[in-house]
Design a protein around this motif. Structure first.
Motif, short mmCIF file in Angstrom:
data_model
loop_
_atom_site.label_atom_id
_atom_site.label_comp_id
_atom_site.label_asym_id
_atom_site.label_seq_id
_atom_site.Cartn_x
_atom_site.Cartn_y
_atom_site.Cartn_z
N VAL A 281 -1.35 -4.39 -4.65
CA VAL A 281 -1.24 -4.50 -3.18
C VAL A 281 -2.59 -5.68 -3.26
O VAL A 281 -3.61 -6.58 -2.01
CB VAL A 281 -2.37 -2.97 -3.27
N ASN A 282 -3.39 -5.74 -4.68
CA ASN A 282 -4.55 -7.24 -4.47
C ASN A 282 -4.10 -8.30 -4.20
O ASN A 282 -4.98 -9.22 -3.56
CB ASN A 282 -4.97 -7.22 -5.76
N ALA A 283 -2.62 -8.40 -4.33
CA ALA A 283 -1.78 -9.65 -4.28
C ALA A 283 -1.92 -9.54 -2.62
O ALA A 283 -2.29 -11.13 -2.14
CB ALA A 283 -0.67 -9.86 -4.46
N ALA A 284 -2.10 -8.84 -1.86
CA ALA A 284 -1.42 -8.61 -0.34
C ALA A 284 -1.94 -8.80 0.08
O ALA A 284 -2.29 -9.53 0.70
CB ALA A 284 -0.25 -7.47 -0.68
N ILE A 285 -4.00 -8.07 -0.23
CA ILE A 285 -4.84 -8.49 0.60
C ILE A 285 -5.53 -9.57 0.34
O ILE A 285 -5.64 -10.26 0.85
CB ILE A 285 -5.84 -7.46 -0.64
N GLY A 286 -5.41 -10.07 -0.40
CA GLY A 286 -5.63 -11.50 -1.08
C GLY A 286 -5.03 -12.55 -0.11
O GLY A 286 -5.88 -13.25 0.54
N ARG A 287 -3.55 -12.84 0.20
CA ARG A 287 -3.17 -13.65 1.11
C ARG A 287 -3.76 -12.91 2.09
O ARG A 287 -2.88 -13.59 3.21
CB ARG A 287 -1.24 -12.84 1.29
N ILE A 288 -3.00 -11.73 3.07
CA ILE A 288 -4.19 -11.49 4.14
C ILE A 288 -5.68 -12.10 4.65
O ILE A 288 -5.92 -12.41 5.86
CB ILE A 288 -3.34 -9.85 4.33
N VAL A 289 -6.09 -11.49 3.48
CA VAL A 289 -7.02 -12.24 3.70
C VAL A 289 -7.44 -14.16 3.94
O VAL A 289 -8.15 -14.45 4.83
CB VAL A 289 -8.21 -11.69 2.96
N HIS B 294 1.06 -0.80 -0.52
CA HIS B 294 -0.19 -0.11 -0.04
C HIS B 294 0.94 1.08 0.05
O HIS B 294 0.72 1.65 -1.05
CB HIS B 294 -1.06 0.15 1.27
N HIS B 295 2.28 1.22 0.76
CA HIS B 295 3.45 2.29 0.77
C HIS B 295 3.18 2.82 -0.45
O HIS B 295 3.74 4.13 -1.05
CB HIS B 295 3.50 2.10 1.71
N LYS B 296 4.05 1.28 -1.17
CA LYS B 296 4.45 1.55 -2.45
C LYS B 296 3.41 2.08 -3.37
O LYS B 296 3.60 2.92 -4.07
CB LYS B 296 5.08 -0.06 -2.56
N ALA B 297 2.51 1.73 -3.46
CA ALA B 297 1.45 2.08 -4.43
C ALA B 297 0.27 3.57 -4.14
O ALA B 297 0.36 3.69 -4.90
CB ALA B 297 -0.51 1.38 -3.93
N ILE B 298 0.56 4.24 -3.05
CA ILE B 298 0.61 5.24 -2.18
C ILE B 298 1.33 6.29 -3.42
O ILE B 298 1.24 7.96 -4.26
CB ILE B 298 0.33 5.55 -1.17
N GLY B 299 2.70 6.52 -3.24
CA GLY B 299 3.50 7.02 -3.79
C GLY B 299 3.74 6.98 -5.59
O GLY B 299 3.85 7.26 -5.72
N SER B 300 2.99 6.20 -5.99
CA SER B 300 2.73 5.89 -7.51
C SER B 300 1.51 6.08 -7.91
O SER B 300 1.40 7.16 -9.14
CB SER B 300 3.31 4.77 -7.98
N ILE B 301 0.08 7.15 -7.12
CA ILE B 301 -0.92 7.94 -7.11
C ILE B 301 0.02 8.81 -8.07
O ILE B 301 0.48 9.69 -8.16
CB ILE B 301 -1.58 8.25 -6.00
N ASP B 302 -1.59 9.10 -9.16
CA ASP B 302 -1.03 10.10 -9.97
C ASP B 302 -2.17 10.94 -9.97
O ASP B 302 -2.75 11.40 -8.41
CB ASP B 302 -1.47 9.62 -11.30
N SER B 303 -2.34 12.29 -10.58
CA SER B 303 -2.98 13.78 -10.39
C SER B 303 -4.80 12.98 -9.73
O SER B 303 -5.48 13.78 -9.48
CB SER B 303 -2.85 14.59 -11.36
#
Length: 152
Positions: free
Chosen positions: A98-106, A77-86
């Protein structure tokens, strides 16, 4: 230690499923108005106590998650926030991570905990909420994203 990066699984079924989900839902993600103030408005007809009960179930689920996978999800999530566009949209690659990470934690918690969270939120969200959200995007893209999520 606390500053070391999490170990991120790769080549697993969840990662492969996240690729499919992300590819199918990214068009929808790009249509969402992430800069809207709708996300800070109260949920219609929901009391603070009702919301807190749902939040409590969500926190209980989070506390049962695998610690390394939870750390990896936070890092994604931290990395994804860093690539957010305008427009508030992250990159396709970061979205997939992020989707893979969420899938794994769930997947790291018992299904009963996941269903407790789902049911607690479903019991307080009026039908007008998803209907309003769908009205703000292309419904075909929203349905394609939902279909991909259900297959995930």
């Amino acid at each position: 230690g606390a500053s070391s990066a999490a170990i991120v699984p790769s080549g697993d079924k969840i990662g492969e499923a996240a690729k499919k989900l992300s590819a199918a839902s990214y068009p929808f993600l790009k249509e969402v108005d992430w800069l809207s103030d709708i996300y800070i408005k109260p949920l219609p007809g929901v009391t603070a106590q009702q919301a807190l009960k749902a939040i409590d179930k969500t926190i209980a689920m989070g506390s049962a998650m695998d610690g390394n996978l939870l750390k990896a999800a936070a890092e994604a999530h931290h990395k994804a926030i860093g690539s957010i566009d305008s427009k508030g949209v992250t990159s396709a690659a970061d979205y997939e991570a992020v989707n893979a990470a969420i899938g794994r934690i769930v997947a790291s918690v018992p299904t009963s905990k996941t269903m407790d969270v789902f049911n607690s939120w479903a019991s307080i969200l009026a039908g007008e909420v998803p209907n309003k959200m769908i009205s703000m995007v292309n419904p075909l893209d929203a349905n394609a994203a939902a279909k991909a999520f259900y297959e995930f």
